[in-house]
Write an enzyme that holds these catalytic residues in place. Structure first.
Site, PDB file in Angstrom:
ATOM      1  N   PRO A 123      31.566  30.590 131.826  1.00  0.00           N
ATOM      2  CA  PRO A 123      32.807  29.963 132.096  1.00  0.00           C
ATOM      3  C   PRO A 123      33.192  30.746 133.465  1.00  0.00           C
ATOM      4  CG  PRO A 123      33.067  31.406 130.093  1.00  0.00           C
ATOM      5  CD  PRO A 123      31.534  31.397 130.480  1.00  0.00           C
ATOM      6  N   THR A 156      36.436  30.258 136.249  1.00  0.00           N
ATOM      7  CA  THR A 156      37.405  29.699 136.834  1.00  0.00           C
ATOM      8  C   THR A 156      37.484  29.562 138.219  1.00  0.00           C
ATOM      9  OG1 THR A 156      39.089  30.773 135.164  1.00  0.00           O
ATOM     10  CG2 THR A 156      40.176  30.035 137.326  1.00  0.00           C
ATOM     11  N   GLN A 163      35.535  25.304 127.788  1.00  0.00           N
ATOM     12  CA  GLN A 163      36.166  26.478 127.173  1.00  0.00           C
ATOM     13  C   GLN A 163      37.679  26.061 127.278  1.00  0.00           C
ATOM     14  OE1 GLN A 163      36.792  30.035 129.572  1.00  0.00           O
ATOM     15  NE2 GLN A 163      35.738  31.325 127.879  1.00  0.00           N
ATOM     16  N   TYR A 210      43.360  37.554 127.403  1.00  0.00           N
ATOM     17  CA  TYR A 210      44.225  36.294 127.220  1.00  0.00           C
ATOM     18  C   TYR A 210      44.800  36.189 125.869  1.00  0.00           C
ATOM     19  CZ  TYR A 210      42.474  35.242 131.766  1.00  0.00           C
ATOM     20  OH  TYR A 210      42.105  35.238 133.314  1.00  0.00           O
ATOM     21  N   ARG A 214      34.243  33.041 122.331  1.00  0.00           N
ATOM     22  CA  ARG A 214      33.910  34.168 123.175  1.00  0.00           C
ATOM     23  C   ARG A 214      34.838  35.421 123.153  1.00  0.00           C
ATOM     24  NH1 ARG A 214      33.193  34.917 129.776  1.00  0.00           N
ATOM     25  NH2 ARG A 214      31.070  35.771 129.483  1.00  0.00           N
ATOM     26  N   GLY A 232      26.741  34.151 135.237  1.00  0.00           N
ATOM     27  CA  GLY A 232      27.869  33.872 136.068  1.00  0.00           C
ATOM     28  C   GLY A 232      27.731  33.475 137.376  1.00  0.00           C
TER      29      GLY A 232
END
Ligand code: FMN
Length: 370
Positions: A33, A35, A108, A188, A235, A326
Site C-alpha cells: 500500500p 499513498t 487498504q 495511525y 497490516r 513498495g
C-alpha cells in the site's frame, strides 16, 4: 529463457501461486500500500489512478494506497476516500481495470487518527485514543504545520469509527474489490490504540495489553463478519517507530500483539501483513505461529528498498507466504517479469512520490518488447 522454479522444486518460489483466503494470487509478489495523493480534493480515483494500478496488475496482489473511510479520517491532501458512493464508483473503475488484466486487488482502509490536521480533513475534529499530539509537522493545504492535539474519543466515537470501517469495507467489496486490508500499522488510529505511549486511556480500551488490543480486535472482527473473513487482511507494524507510538518494550509488544493475533486466529482471516525490520526474527515468527494463517511481510521504509534477492530469500527461507514490495513497484510496473528474468530495474524518483501528476507515476517505462 525463464525457468519456473515451482516446476522443478518442492520449495515454493516467489513466482509460484498462493491463496490468501479467497484471494488467489498468481505469484507471491504483493504490491505494498502506497499513498500517492493523486485523487484531488474530491478523493475520487480518476483516469490517472486507473492507469497506474492497471499497469501493475501482474503482481500476485495489489494492496491499494491507504484510503479514508470517512472524511474526518483523511490523513493526506489528495488521498482517495471510500466515504461516498462517488468515491466507491471511482474505485470500481480501478478494480475493473486490474481484473481485466487478470490481477487481484484489495483496498487498504486507513483511519489517520491523530496523524492529520484540520487543514487536511476539511476542518473536522481530530480524534485519537488520548489527547496527545505527535511531536512533528505534516503537510496541509496551507503548507507544513504542527500536528494538532487530538480529542480523546468517547465510547460512542469509538463505536462510530468501527462502523465507518465496516461501511467502507462493504462499499469496497460491493465495488468489486477482492478484499480489504485494515491499516493497523504506521502510527495511525489503530496502532495508536495498541501503543502504550499514544493510548493513555483508563477505560476498557486502555491500560493493559489486552485492553489496548481490544479496539483493533473489534474492528477486524466486525469487518470480517460484514464481508467475510477470507476477504480481510490486517497490516501491523510492531516496534516500527512512526507517529510517536514508541513500542520499545519487547515484552509489552509481545503481550499486546500476541493477544491480538490469538484473538484473530479463530476468524480465519485472508492474511496478516507485518512490517518489521526482521521478518525472519523471533517476534514476527512467533506472531505467525500464533496467528496460524497466511503471513505476508515487508522490511519497512527505513533501510534501502526491498530487493529481488531479499524477496527470493524470504520465500525460500519460509519466513512468509508472500513478500510485500513498495518502491521497486513504483518504478517498475512490470517488476514481476523483471525479477523473474533477472532484468535491470528503473530507479524510483522519490521527489515525485507524492503527486500531483502523471510524472513519476504512470511514466516509468516497461521492458522493451523483445
Ligand atoms: C510513497 C510511499 C507511500 C506509502 N504509503 C503507505 C500507505 O498508504 N499505507 C501503508 O500501510 N504503508 C505505506 N507505505 C509503506 C510501504 O507500504 C512499505 O512498507 C515501504 O515502502 C517499505 O517497502 P519497500 O522497501 O519495498 O519500499 C508507503 C511507502 C511509500 C514509499
Amino acid at each position: 529463457m525463464t525457468v519456473n522454479i515451482s516446476e522443478v522444486s518442492p520449495v515454493p518460489s516467489l513466482f509460484s501461486p498462493v491463496a490468501l483466503g479467497k484471494i488467489e494470487l498468481a505469484n507471491r509478489i504483493v504490491m505494498a500500500p502506497m499513498t500517492r495523493v493523486r485523487a484531488g480534493s474530491s478523493g475520487i480515483p480518476g483516469d490517472l489512478m486507473v492507469e497506474y494500478y492497471r499497469q501493475r496488475a501482474s503482481v500476485g496482489l495489489i494492496i491499494t494506497e491507504g484510503t479514508y473511510p470517512d472524511h474526518a479520517s483523511q490523513g493526506y491532501v489528495g488521498e482517495p476516500g471510500i466515504a461516498t458512493d462517488e468515491q466507491a464508483a471511482g474505485w470500481q473503475r480501478v478494480f475493473e481495470a486490474v481484473h481485466a488484466e487478470g490481477g487481484r486487488i484489495v483496498l487498504q482502509i486507513m483511519h489517520a487518527g491523530r496523524g492529520t490536521h484540520p487543514d487536511i480533513n476539511g476542518g473536522r475534529r481530530i480524534l485519537a485514543p488520548s489527547a496527545i499530539a505527535i511531536d512533528g509537522k505534516t503537510f496541509t493545504e496551507k503548507g507544513e504545520q504542527p500536528y494538532p492535539v487530538p480529542e480523546a474519543m468517547t465510547t460512542a466515537e469509538i463505536r462510530a469509527a468501527l462502523e465507518d470501517f465496516v461501511t467502507a469495507a462493504r462499499r469496497a467489496i460491493e465495488a468489486g474489490a477482492d478484499g480489504v486490508e485494515i491499516h493497523g500499522a504506521n502510527g495511525y488510529l489503530l496502532q495508536e490504540f495498541l501503543s502504550p505511549a499514544a493510548n493513555q486511556r483508563t477505560d476498557g480500551y486502555g491500560g493493559s495489553p489486552q485492553n489496548r488490543a481490544r479496539f483493533v480486535i473489534e474492528v477486524v472482527t466486525a469487518v470480517a463478519q460484514a464481508v467475510g473473513a477470507e476477504r480481510v487482511g490486517l497490516r501491523i507494524s510492531p516496534e516500527v517507530d512512526l507517529g510517536d507510538v514508541f513500542e520499545t518494550d519487547r515484552d509489552d509488544v509481545l503481550a499486546t500483539y500476541g493477544t491480538l493475533v490469538d484473538q484473530l486466529r479463530p476468524l480465519g482471516l485472508a492474511y496478516l501483513s507485518v512490517l518489521h525490520t526482521e521478518p525472519g526474527g523471533d517476534l514476527v515468527q512467533e506472531l505467525r505461529r500464533r496467528f496460524d494463517g497466511k503471513l505476508i511481510v515487508n522490511n519497512g521504509p527505513f533501510g534501502g528498498q526491498t530487493t529481488r534477492e531479499q524477496a527470493l530469500q524470504q520465500i525460500e527461507a519460509d519466513h512468509a507466504d508472500a513478500v510485500v514490495v513498495g518502491r521497486a513497484l513504483i518504478a517498475n510496473p512490470d517488476l514481476v517479469e523483471r525479477w523473474q528474468g533477472g532484468h535491470p530495474e528503473n530507479e524510483p524518483r522519490p521527489e515525485l512520490f507524492y503527486g500531483p501528476g502523471a510524472e513519476g507515476y504512470t511514466d516509468y517505462p516497461f521492458l522493451e518488447a523483445a
